[in-house]
Structure formats: C-alpha cells, structure tokens
Scaffold this motif. Structure first.
Motif, PDB file in Angstrom:
ATOM      1  N   TRP A 198       0.847  -1.155  -0.072  1.00 62.68           N
ATOM      2  CA  TRP A 198       0.060  -0.088   0.093  1.00 62.68           C
ATOM      3  C   TRP A 198       0.867   1.164  -0.151  1.00 62.68           C
ATOM      4  O   TRP A 198       1.930   1.440   0.899  1.00 62.68           O
ATOM      5  N   PHE A 199       0.596   2.065  -0.843  1.00 58.73           N
ATOM      6  CA  PHE A 199       1.336   3.228  -1.153  1.00 58.73           C
ATOM      7  C   PHE A 199       0.250   4.390  -0.802  1.00 58.73           C
ATOM      8  O   PHE A 199      -0.775   4.355  -1.137  1.00 58.73           O
ATOM      9  N   ARG A 200       0.601   5.845  -0.644  1.00 59.32           N
ATOM     10  CA  ARG A 200      -0.178   7.029  -0.485  1.00 59.32           C
ATOM     11  C   ARG A 200       0.608   8.099  -1.221  1.00 59.32           C
ATOM     12  O   ARG A 200       1.631   8.273  -0.912  1.00 59.32           O
ATOM     13  N   ARG A 201      -0.363   9.097  -1.708  1.00 57.01           N
ATOM     14  CA  ARG A 201       0.516  10.333  -2.088  1.00 57.01           C
ATOM     15  C   ARG A 201      -0.526  11.447  -1.852  1.00 57.01           C
ATOM     16  O   ARG A 201      -1.506  11.541  -2.016  1.00 57.01           O
ATOM     17  N   ALA A 202       0.063  12.136  -0.753  1.00 59.17           N
ATOM     18  CA  ALA A 202      -0.609  13.574  -0.239  1.00 59.17           C
ATOM     19  C   ALA A 202      -0.420  14.637  -1.299  1.00 59.17           C
ATOM     20  O   ALA A 202       0.419  14.706  -1.978  1.00 59.17           O
ATOM     21  N   PRO A 203      -1.152  15.562  -1.137  1.00 59.20           N
ATOM     22  CA  PRO A 203      -1.286  16.713  -2.017  1.00 59.20           C
ATOM     23  C   PRO A 203       0.300  17.276  -1.835  1.00 59.20           C
ATOM     24  O   PRO A 203       0.625  17.661  -0.727  1.00 59.20           O
ATOM     25  N   GLY A 204       0.871  17.634  -2.954  1.00 59.35           N
ATOM     26  CA  GLY A 204       2.245  18.243  -2.817  1.00 59.35           C
ATOM     27  C   GLY A 204       3.369  17.273  -2.401  1.00 59.35           C
ATOM     28  O   GLY A 204       4.527  17.914  -2.112  1.00 59.35           O
ATOM     29  N   LYS A 205       2.970  15.948  -1.944  1.00 56.00           N
ATOM     30  CA  LYS A 205       4.308  15.182  -1.721  1.00 56.00           C
ATOM     31  C   LYS A 205       4.396  14.200  -2.681  1.00 56.00           C
ATOM     32  O   LYS A 205       3.690  13.852  -3.552  1.00 56.00           O
ATOM     33  N   GLU A 206       5.673  13.396  -2.434  1.00 53.13           N
ATOM     34  CA  GLU A 206       6.000  12.309  -2.982  1.00 53.13           C
ATOM     35  C   GLU A 206       5.115  10.992  -2.647  1.00 53.13           C
ATOM     36  O   GLU A 206       4.610  11.078  -1.265  1.00 53.13           O
ATOM     37  N   ARG A 207       5.057  10.094  -3.403  1.00 53.86           N
ATOM     38  CA  ARG A 207       4.676   8.798  -3.100  1.00 53.86           C
ATOM     39  C   ARG A 207       5.199   8.282  -2.030  1.00 53.86           C
ATOM     40  O   ARG A 207       6.326   8.142  -2.107  1.00 53.86           O
ATOM     41  N   GLU A 208       4.640   7.569  -1.034  1.00 55.97           N
ATOM     42  CA  GLU A 208       5.375   7.099   0.041  1.00 55.97           C
ATOM     43  C   GLU A 208       4.776   5.571   0.305  1.00 55.97           C
ATOM     44  O   GLU A 208       3.736   5.476  -0.080  1.00 55.97           O
ATOM     45  N   GLY A 209       5.653   4.759   0.567  1.00 59.29           N
ATOM     46  CA  GLY A 209       5.063   3.298   0.793  1.00 59.29           C
ATOM     47  C   GLY A 209       4.625   3.049   2.354  1.00 59.29           C
ATOM     48  O   GLY A 209       5.141   4.164   3.343  1.00 59.29           O
ATOM     49  N   VAL A 210       3.592   2.716   2.460  1.00 55.87           N
ATOM     50  CA  VAL A 210       2.648   2.654   3.798  1.00 55.87           C
ATOM     51  C   VAL A 210       3.063   1.158   4.547  1.00 55.87           C
ATOM     52  O   VAL A 210       3.434   1.056   5.883  1.00 55.87           O
ATOM     53  N   ALA A 211       2.797   0.233   3.730  1.00 54.28           N
ATOM     54  CA  ALA A 211       2.899  -1.169   4.220  1.00 54.28           C
ATOM     55  C   ALA A 211       2.942  -2.195   3.272  1.00 54.28           C
ATOM     56  O   ALA A 211       2.542  -2.004   2.010  1.00 54.28           O
ATOM     57  N   CYS A 212       3.332  -3.324   3.574  1.00 52.08           N
ATOM     58  CA  CYS A 212       3.430  -4.504   2.370  1.00 52.08           C
ATOM     59  C   CYS A 212       3.231  -5.684   3.198  1.00 52.08           C
ATOM     60  O   CYS A 212       3.578  -5.995   4.299  1.00 52.08           O
ATOM     61  N   ILE A 213       2.690  -6.664   2.471  1.00 51.17           N
ATOM     62  CA  ILE A 213       2.538  -8.053   2.991  1.00 51.17           C
ATOM     63  C   ILE A 213       3.083  -9.099   1.989  1.00 51.17           C
ATOM     64  O   ILE A 213       2.765  -8.750   0.587  1.00 51.17           O
ATOM     65  N   ASP A 214       3.992  -9.782   2.183  1.00 54.98           N
ATOM     66  CA  ASP A 214       4.538 -11.011   1.263  1.00 54.98           C
ATOM     67  C   ASP A 214       4.298 -12.191   1.998  1.00 54.98           C
ATOM     68  O   ASP A 214       5.164 -12.636   2.935  1.00 54.98           O
ATOM     69  N   ASN A 215       3.225 -13.195   1.675  1.00 48.01           N
ATOM     70  CA  ASN A 215       2.941 -14.211   2.382  1.00 48.01           C
ATOM     71  C   ASN A 215       2.677 -13.815   3.918  1.00 48.01           C
ATOM     72  O   ASN A 215       2.045 -13.084   4.255  1.00 48.01           O
ATOM     73  N   ASP A 216       3.514 -14.288   4.825  1.00 49.35           N
ATOM     74  CA  ASP A 216       3.191 -13.980   6.277  1.00 49.35           C
ATOM     75  C   ASP A 216       4.301 -12.847   6.701  1.00 49.35           C
ATOM     76  O   ASP A 216       4.082 -12.542   7.853  1.00 49.35           O
ATOM     77  N   TYR A 217       4.939 -12.321   6.071  1.00 49.07           N
ATOM     78  CA  TYR A 217       5.842 -11.279   6.255  1.00 49.07           C
ATOM     79  C   TYR A 217       5.237  -9.755   6.043  1.00 49.07           C
ATOM     80  O   TYR A 217       4.491  -9.767   4.805  1.00 49.07           O
ATOM     81  N   THR A 218       5.226  -9.030   6.877  1.00 47.77           N
ATOM     82  CA  THR A 218       4.460  -7.729   6.728  1.00 47.77           C
ATOM     83  C   THR A 218       5.724  -6.536   7.300  1.00 47.77           C
ATOM     84  O   THR A 218       6.474  -6.875   8.100  1.00 47.77           O
ATOM     85  N   VAL A 219       5.534  -5.421   6.656  1.00 43.15           N
ATOM     86  CA  VAL A 219       6.545  -4.272   7.019  1.00 43.15           C
ATOM     87  C   VAL A 219       5.451  -3.124   6.834  1.00 43.15           C
ATOM     88  O   VAL A 219       4.653  -2.920   5.960  1.00 43.15           O
ATOM     89  N   TYR A 220       6.117  -2.179   7.609  1.00 44.51           N
ATOM     90  CA  TYR A 220       5.456  -0.999   7.772  1.00 44.51           C
ATOM     91  C   TYR A 220       6.080   0.242   8.063  1.00 44.51           C
ATOM     92  O   TYR A 220       7.247   0.348   8.453  1.00 44.51           O
ATOM     93  N   ALA A 221       5.743   1.550   7.343  1.00 40.82           N
ATOM     94  CA  ALA A 221       6.420   2.861   7.571  1.00 40.82           C
ATOM     95  C   ALA A 221       6.098   3.209   8.943  1.00 40.82           C
ATOM     96  O   ALA A 221       5.304   2.859   9.721  1.00 40.82           O
TER      97      ALA A 221
END
Length: 126
Positions: free
Chosen positions: A36-59
C-alpha cells in the motif's frame, strides 16, 4: 496480466478508522506481494505497508495504527487504518511487487512495484 482494484476510502474524523480493500486478479494465479502506498497533495508517493506471504512491513509513520492483512480465498489485501490523523490524508494505492525485487530492504520502495490500482481517496478531518 495483473489487475488491482482498491475500495474503502472516504472522509473520516481524526481518531476514526477506515479499512481499505485491494482485490487482486492475476491471469496465472501468481502469488504477489502487495504493498500500500499513498500520495498526499504536494508530496512524493510513499510506501505505507507491504505483505509478502506471512511477512509484513510498515512505514514508521503508521506503525501501531495501520494493519495489513490478506484473505487468499477472496484474493483481497486489506489495510486497516485506526487512530487516523489529518496527515494521513492522501490517495491510497495498492501495488503488486515486480519480478526483479531487490530484497527485503526495499518493500516500501515504489519503483519495485510493476502493477498499480487506480487509487482511493482518504480524507481525515481535524
């Protein structure tokens, strides 16, 4: 071919919650890591979270507030967002990891992802 369709965005007050959904369709039933990624007005797109099988990572900015999960039977990845703050206002995108992934340190790098949904707007009012 890979298709990703997001839903669940909307307007919520600060402190509230939303759950985003990403339905993943692949022609070869590929098992993709989804971010999952997000882009706020006037900002660069940033990574929020990822899931790869049972592995998760968060900003760092969402740790403890957002939870990513998947339901393989429904081919859907969710992003549960709790205790939302106005700074979370953005267009949220889900994305499928490409085949030339550089490794675990890069799960939140958007250039690693080849497949993108159309986005869903999340607005958090103060």
């Amino acid at each position: 071919e890979v298709q990703l369709v997001e839903s669940g965005g909307g307007l919520v007050q600060a402190g509230g919650s939303l759950r985003l959904s990403c339905v993943v369709s692949t022609t070869n039933n590929e098992d993709l890591a989804i971010g999952w990624f997000r882009r706020a007005p006037g900002k660069e797109r940033e990574g929020v979270a990822c899931i790869d099988n049972d592995y998760t990572v968060y900003a760092d900015s969402v740790k403890g507030r957002f939870t990513i999960s998947s339901d393989n039977a429904k081919n859907t990845v969710y992003l549960q967002m709790d205790n939302l703050v106005p700074e979370d206002t953005a267009v949220y995108y889900c994305a499928g990891l490409g085949p030339y992934f550089a490794g675990a340190d890069h799960y939140l790098d958007d250039y690693e992802y080849d497949y993108w949904g159309q986005g869903t707007q999340v607005t958090v009012s103060s």
